[in-house]
Design an enzyme around this catalytic site. Sequence first.
Site, PDB file in Angstrom:
ATOM      1  N   ASP A 101       2.040 -23.476 -25.063  1.00 45.93           N
ATOM      2  CA  ASP A 101       1.175 -22.771 -24.092  1.00 45.93           C
ATOM      3  C   ASP A 101       0.555 -21.685 -24.873  1.00 45.93           C
ATOM      4  OD1 ASP A 101       2.324 -24.092 -22.290  1.00 45.93           O
ATOM      5  OD2 ASP A 101       3.931 -22.989 -22.158  1.00 45.93           O
TER       6      ASP A 101
ATOM      7  N   GLU B 118      -2.683 -25.770 -15.181  1.00 50.33           N
ATOM      8  CA  GLU B 118      -2.484 -24.327 -16.071  1.00 50.33           C
ATOM      9  C   GLU B 118      -3.718 -24.039 -16.900  1.00 50.33           C
ATOM     10  OE1 GLU B 118       1.485 -25.291 -17.423  1.00 50.33           O
ATOM     11  OE2 GLU B 118       1.973 -25.877 -15.755  1.00 50.33           O
TER      12      GLU B 118
ATOM     13  N   HIS C  31      -1.872 -24.389 -20.682  1.00 51.68           N
ATOM     14  CA  HIS C  31      -0.978 -25.387 -21.476  1.00 51.68           C
ATOM     15  C   HIS C  31      -1.944 -26.457 -22.074  1.00 51.68           C
ATOM     16  CE1 HIS C  31       2.350 -28.308 -21.434  1.00 51.68           C
ATOM     17  NE2 HIS C  31       1.540 -29.186 -21.338  1.00 51.68           N
TER      18      HIS C  31
HETATM   19  C1  LIG Z   1       4.756 -23.588 -16.719  1.00 54.14           C
HETATM   20  C2  LIG Z   1       4.832 -23.762 -18.137  1.00 54.14           C
HETATM   21  N1  LIG Z   1       5.292 -22.908 -18.877  1.00 54.14           N
HETATM   22  C3  LIG Z   1       4.610 -25.308 -18.559  1.00 54.14           C
HETATM   23  O1  LIG Z   1       5.024 -25.337 -19.807  1.00 54.14           O
HETATM   24  N2  LIG Z   1       4.296 -26.211 -17.971  1.00 54.14           N
HETATM   25  C4  LIG Z   1       4.416 -27.743 -18.340  1.00 54.14           C
HETATM   26  C5  LIG Z   1       4.017 -28.504 -17.292  1.00 54.14           C
HETATM   27  C6  LIG Z   1       5.876 -28.164 -18.626  1.00 54.14           C
HETATM   28  O2  LIG Z   1       7.027 -27.431 -17.959  1.00 54.14           O
HETATM   29  O3  LIG Z   1       5.749 -28.830 -19.523  1.00 54.14           O
HETATM   30 ZN   LIG Z   2       3.270 -25.633 -21.336  1.00 54.78          ZN
END
Ligand SMILES: C[C@@H](N)C(=O)N[C@H](C)C(=O)O
Ligand SMILES: [Zn+2]
Length: 234
Positions: free
Chosen positions: A141, A203, A206
Site C-alpha cells: 500500500d 483501491e 494497493h
Molecule cells: C484495505 C487495504 N489496506 C488492503 O490492504 N486491502 C487489501 C485488499 C487486503 O486486505 O489485502
Molecule cells: Zn493493500
Amino acid sequence: MKPYQKIPILECGEPLTPIPLAHFAAQTPHAYEKLHAPYGKLSPYYLRETVLENLIQAQNQLQLTHANWRILIFDAYRPVAVQQFMVDYTFAELVSDRQLNLDELSETQIEELWQQVYQFWAVPSLDPATPPPHSTGAAIDVTLVDENGNLVNMGSEIDEISPKSFPDYFANSNEFPEQEYHAHRQLLFEVMRSANFQQHPNEWWHFSYGDQMWAWLSQQQQPNQRFTAQYGRI
Ligand SMILES: C[C@@H](N)C(=O)N[C@H](C)C(=O)O
Ligand SMILES: [Zn+2]
C-alpha cells in the site's frame, strides 16, 4: 470466494527481504503497529526480493519526471493475524463512525457492514490456497510524497471505506482540486505499472506483483497467456 482466489499458486520460494526505508518514505510508527496489531517479532516493512526490486524501479521511474519525489510505503508484509486484527478493527470503526449500536442491528444490517469491510479488505484466510495478498509479501500500500517530504493529496485517505477509494473516483471531474487528485492517482498508477505492478480495482493505493490478484488481473488484460501466482503465504 473472490475470483482471483481461484488462481493456482506455484510458490517460488523467494525470501522476504527488508525494505531499505531510507530509500523511500515511511511513517513512524507504522499505522497498524500504532493500533497494537499483533506483529510479534515480524515487521510490516518486508517484501519478496523481486517485488522490492520492482518497487525500486517504480521510484526511479517517478524521479525521472518528479525530481526528489518518493514513494511512501504505508504497508507491505502483513501476517494473517494482523489481517484478522485489521478486519475486526475496521468493522468496529464502521459501527462507531456511523453511531450504530450492534445490539440493535438486524443480521442483514450486520452482513451489509461486513460486505463493506470486505470490499476493501481481504478475508484473513489461513487456507494456503487463498492467502490474504499482503500475507504473501507481494502486496504493498503506497502513496507519494513531494520534494519537500509533504504527502501528495490523492483526495482520500488510505483505507477509507468509501467509493472515494476507487482509483477512478475523480476521473470525470472538471473541477479543481478533484482533477489534480486524479492526476496524482494516475501518476502513482503509471509509475507502479511501469514496474509491472497491478492495481487493486477498488483501491488507489494497493498494488501487487506475482500474487493471485496480480495473476488474475494480468490474465484479464492478456487472455491469450496463462498466468499463475508465484507467491503464496509466507
Ligand atoms: C484495505 C487495504 N489496506 C488492503 O490492504 N486491502 C487489501 C485488499 C487486503 O486486505 O489485502
Ligand atoms: Zn493493500
